[in-house]
Design a protein around this motif. Structure first.
Motif, PDB file in Angstrom:
ATOM      1  N   LEU A  31      13.012   0.277  -6.665  1.00 47.25           N
ATOM      2  CA  LEU A  31      12.809  -0.036  -5.248  1.00 47.25           C
ATOM      3  C   LEU A  31      11.786  -1.167  -5.085  1.00 47.25           C
ATOM      4  N   ARG A  32      10.762  -1.170  -5.931  1.00 50.63           N
ATOM      5  CA  ARG A  32       9.766  -2.254  -5.865  1.00 50.63           C
ATOM      6  C   ARG A  32      10.417  -3.606  -6.171  1.00 50.63           C
ATOM      7  N   ARG A  35      12.639  -4.696  -3.239  1.00 47.96           N
ATOM      8  CA  ARG A  35      11.838  -5.129  -2.076  1.00 47.96           C
ATOM      9  C   ARG A  35      11.281  -6.536  -2.264  1.00 47.96           C
ATOM     10  N   ARG A  36      11.056  -6.949  -3.504  1.00 47.26           N
ATOM     11  CA  ARG A  36      10.553  -8.307  -3.733  1.00 47.26           C
ATOM     12  C   ARG A  36      11.609  -9.344  -3.367  1.00 47.26           C
ATOM     13  N   GLU A  41      14.051  -3.465   4.502  1.00 52.22           N
ATOM     14  CA  GLU A  41      13.975  -2.215   3.744  1.00 52.22           C
ATOM     15  C   GLU A  41      15.369  -1.634   3.539  1.00 52.22           C
ATOM     16  N   ARG A  45      17.067  -0.774  -0.065  1.00 54.28           N
ATOM     17  CA  ARG A  45      17.564   0.566  -0.422  1.00 54.28           C
ATOM     18  C   ARG A  45      19.041   0.517  -0.810  1.00 54.28           C
ATOM     19  N   VAL A  48      19.302  -0.741  -4.318  1.00 57.30           N
ATOM     20  CA  VAL A  48      18.919   0.296  -5.290  1.00 57.30           C
ATOM     21  C   VAL A  48      20.058   1.306  -5.459  1.00 57.30           C
ATOM     22  N   GLN A  49      20.654   1.683  -4.342  1.00 61.08           N
ATOM     23  CA  GLN A  49      21.777   2.628  -4.408  1.00 61.08           C
ATOM     24  C   GLN A  49      22.923   2.026  -5.226  1.00 61.08           C
TER      25      GLN A  49
END
Lengths: 194, 76
Positions: A31-32, A35-36, A41, A45, A48-49
């Motif tokens: 997630l980090r 986000r970069r 957000e 997400r 990531v999913q």
């Protein structure tokens, strides 16, 4: 057998509990990274999913000599880049004025002066951390992406070129211009003349 | 080598990719030019600053709703 090796074996055997263990273990790191790259957000997400699902589908192809964390890192970077490509381009600022200018004989028009502050000092000052973050964010997307891949995610020129579908020289040119633009923004603050 | 050429070689220099003959010229210019010495040092600090700020861990979280969404979307 390391805990990751056991986890990979369980995942390759189709164990649903192992998938949950994988998600819980690696979610914060992935997630980090997302986000970069992605400003919203929700997009981070989603990336990531997508990354975890992609990893699940391809776990059988996981090479046993790889590190699981490194493999997942590459997958989430790829997911984030795919998300970025699908987005409408933002209006971009021209960074030409942030690049050094030279006289005909090749000397800098305005000679560079040493900085009084170090990068570590930036971390101690909230306003400078904000300045760096905003400066990266304002870079044209093609430059920002290369800077993130090379200097933050620490990928090689070759890997960055492959992920972006551009050649090595274009990676180097964009990286250099991004670094120079950031340096120019920081310069007056680091010399205490801002 | 002049300042324009020196600055143009920074990426390759920091990646350790300069050929020996170019590296010698690069280092000679570096030893003579205060402006380029300052530029190189600040260029290095810029890379480090970008890395430190970007890696600053503000949140080390694993949102439960995202975990659930991923577990639900796992192909059966």
């Amino acid at each position: 057998m390391s805990s990751d090796a056991a986890l990979i074996s369980s995942l390759q055997a189709g164990d649903a509990d192992a998938f949950e263990t994988l998600v819980r273990k690696y979610m914060p790191a992935l997630l980090r990274v997302a986000r970069r790259f992605l400003r919203s957000e929700e997009d981070a997400r989603d990336a990531v999913q997508d990354a975890f699902i992609s990893a699940y589908k391809s776990i059988r192809n996981f090479a046993s000599n790889s590190q699981l964390g490194t493999w997942l890192h590459r997958i989430v970077v790829n997911s984030a880049l795919m998300k970025l490509r699908s987005q409408k381009r933002r209006p971009e600022e021209d960074i030409e004025q942030l690049l050094p200018r030279f006289q005909e004989d090749g000397h800098q028009v305005i000679p560079s002066e040493p900085w009084d502050e170090s990068a570590e000092a930036i971390m101690q000052r909230k306003e400078l951390r904000k300045l760096v973050r905003e400066a990266i964010d304002k870079l044209p997307e093609t430059y920002r992406t290369v800077l993130l891949l090379r200097d933050i995610e620490e990928l090689s020129t070759e890997e960055t070129a492959r992920l972006l579908g551009i050649n090595n020289n274009t990676v180097k040119v964009r990286l250099h211009r991004a670094r120079q633009a950031l340096r120019a923004i920081l310069d007056p603050h680091m010399r205490g003349v801002a | 080598m002049n300042c324009r050429e020196f600055i143009g070689f920074l990426v390759e220099y920091l990646d350790g990719e300069l050929q020996a003959s170019v590296l010698a010229d690069f280092e000679e210019h570096l030893s003579l030019c205060e402006s380029c010495t300052a530029y190189l040092a600040s260029y290095r600090e810029t890379i480090l600053a970008a890395r430190l700020v970007s890696n600053e861990v503000l949140l080390n979280e694993a949102p439960e709703e995202l975990i659930e969404a991923i577990l639900q979307s796992r192909p059966r």
